[in-house]
Design a protein around this motif. Sequence first.
Motif, PDB file in Angstrom:
ATOM      1  N   LEU A  17       0.802  -1.161  -0.095  1.00 27.19           N
ATOM      2  CA  LEU A  17      -0.058   0.170   0.125  1.00 27.19           C
ATOM      3  C   LEU A  17       0.787   1.261   0.024  1.00 27.19           C
ATOM      4  O   LEU A  17       0.653   2.239  -0.756  1.00 27.19           O
ATOM      5  CB  LEU A  17      -0.898  -0.141   1.306  1.00 27.19           C
ATOM      6  CG  LEU A  17      -2.097   0.851   1.398  1.00 27.19           C
ATOM      7  CD1 LEU A  17      -3.337   0.451   2.061  1.00 27.19           C
ATOM      8  CD2 LEU A  17      -1.596   2.403   1.861  1.00 27.19           C
ATOM      9  N   ASP A  98      -7.861   3.047   1.719  1.00 30.74           N
ATOM     10  CA  ASP A  98      -7.964   1.764   2.226  1.00 30.74           C
ATOM     11  C   ASP A  98      -9.802   2.096   2.777  1.00 30.74           C
ATOM     12  O   ASP A  98     -10.028   3.433   2.637  1.00 30.74           O
ATOM     13  CB  ASP A  98      -7.407   1.667   3.601  1.00 30.74           C
ATOM     14  CG  ASP A  98      -7.336   2.770   4.693  1.00 30.74           C
ATOM     15  OD1 ASP A  98      -8.448   2.795   5.310  1.00 30.74           O
ATOM     16  OD2 ASP A  98      -6.596   3.794   4.534  1.00 30.74           O
ATOM     17  N   TRP A 122      -6.680  -3.777   0.525  1.00 31.53           N
ATOM     18  CA  TRP A 122      -6.851  -4.776   1.678  1.00 31.53           C
ATOM     19  C   TRP A 122      -7.163  -6.418   1.191  1.00 31.53           C
ATOM     20  O   TRP A 122      -7.877  -6.542   0.264  1.00 31.53           O
ATOM     21  CB  TRP A 122      -7.777  -4.415   2.505  1.00 31.53           C
ATOM     22  CG  TRP A 122      -7.163  -3.325   3.560  1.00 31.53           C
ATOM     23  CD1 TRP A 122      -6.087  -2.596   3.678  1.00 31.53           C
ATOM     24  CD2 TRP A 122      -7.993  -2.751   4.695  1.00 31.53           C
ATOM     25  NE1 TRP A 122      -6.014  -1.545   4.442  1.00 31.53           N
ATOM     26  CE2 TRP A 122      -7.227  -1.887   5.257  1.00 31.53           C
ATOM     27  CE3 TRP A 122      -9.282  -3.101   5.394  1.00 31.53           C
ATOM     28  CZ2 TRP A 122      -7.706  -1.058   6.468  1.00 31.53           C
ATOM     29  CZ3 TRP A 122      -9.610  -2.470   6.444  1.00 31.53           C
ATOM     30  CH2 TRP A 122      -8.656  -1.477   7.117  1.00 31.53           C
TER      31      TRP A 122
END
Length: 317
Positions: A17, A98, A122
Motif C-alpha cells: 500500500l 483503504d 486490503w
Amino acid sequence: MRICILAYRFPPTIGGLQTYAYYTARILAEEGHEVSVVTETVEGTDAEWPPGLPCPFAIHRLPSLKPFVHGRGSLFACLGELRATLTALRPHVIHAHDPLSLLAANLAWTDVGTPLFFTFHWVFDAHEAGYARRDYGAGRLNRSETLGLERSLMRFIFSRCRYERLIAVGPPFLRWAESFGAPPDRVVYLPNGVDCTVFHPRSPDPMARAAWGLEAEDLVVLCPVRIVPRKGITDVTRALAALDDPRIKLLIVGSIRPREAAYAQEVRDLIVQLGLGERIRLVEGVSLDRMPALYGLSDLVVLPSYMEGLSIALLEA
C-alpha cells in the motif's frame, strides 16, 4: 489541481500500500499537480525520510488516523483532525487507499462537489485464516464475531459511501468488491505496476553483497515482506532448515509494526532454535529506495504468503 492522497500507511515504512500510494503521489506531483498526502504518524527510525527517495509533495501526518484504522482510537478524534486538514488543503480530488480512510473522508468532508476515488488494497481472505485486523474491544469478541463485524462494516462502506470509482488492483479485489456490494459501474480494474526504470534486471554486485555480509558464492534468497503471520515467514524459515547447504542465505526484509513485535520475536526465536543464525537475516527499516539493489544482489525471490492480491514485491522482482 489540488489532490489529496489519503492513506493510513505511507513511507518511510514499506509495504504494498505504501509503495502504491507513494508512486501515485510522486507521479501526480511530477506532472504538475499540487499533491498533499494525509497519513499516519511514524516514530523512531521510521520517522526519517530516506534521502534517496524523492518527495515532491507535502505530507500531513495525523496522530489519530492509525489508531482509528486499527480499531483502537476514536472516530470522532480522527474526523476532527481530518476535517481540519482537508479544510486547510481544499482539495479538488481526494484519493483514499483503504476502506476506513474512505469512510472517514465521507464523514469528514461533506462537499459532494469534491470527487472521491478509492484504491482497494486490503487482503480479506487472510482474515478467514485467523488474521483479523481490528480488535473491536479486545477480550470481548471472539474471532468469528470480529470478522462478522468487519465484513458488515465493509459492506456498508462499499455499498453506501460516496466514491466516483473504486480501483481494484488485482483479480481478488474485484471479487471482494462485488461481495461487499460495490456498484459494478463504479469498479475499475487497474492492476498494480512498477517503475521499470527503477526495477529491472541487473548483475549481482559483489560489493553490495559484501555490505550485507554475503559471499560471492552464496545463493541469496530474498523474502521482501511485512513481518506478519499471513506472509508465511516461519514456513520459509523451516524450509531453509531443510536445505542443508550453508551457502544458501535468506534475507527477510520488511517492516515490523508494534502490534507485530511478538510475531517478529517468534520468527527470531525460531531462527535461533533451528540454528540458522548464520544463514538468515531479518532486517527491518529498509527504505523503498534501497529495494532495487537488494533485488539485484539476490539470486531468488520468495513470497511464501498464504494470500496476496497482486503482490507489488513480486512485480518488482
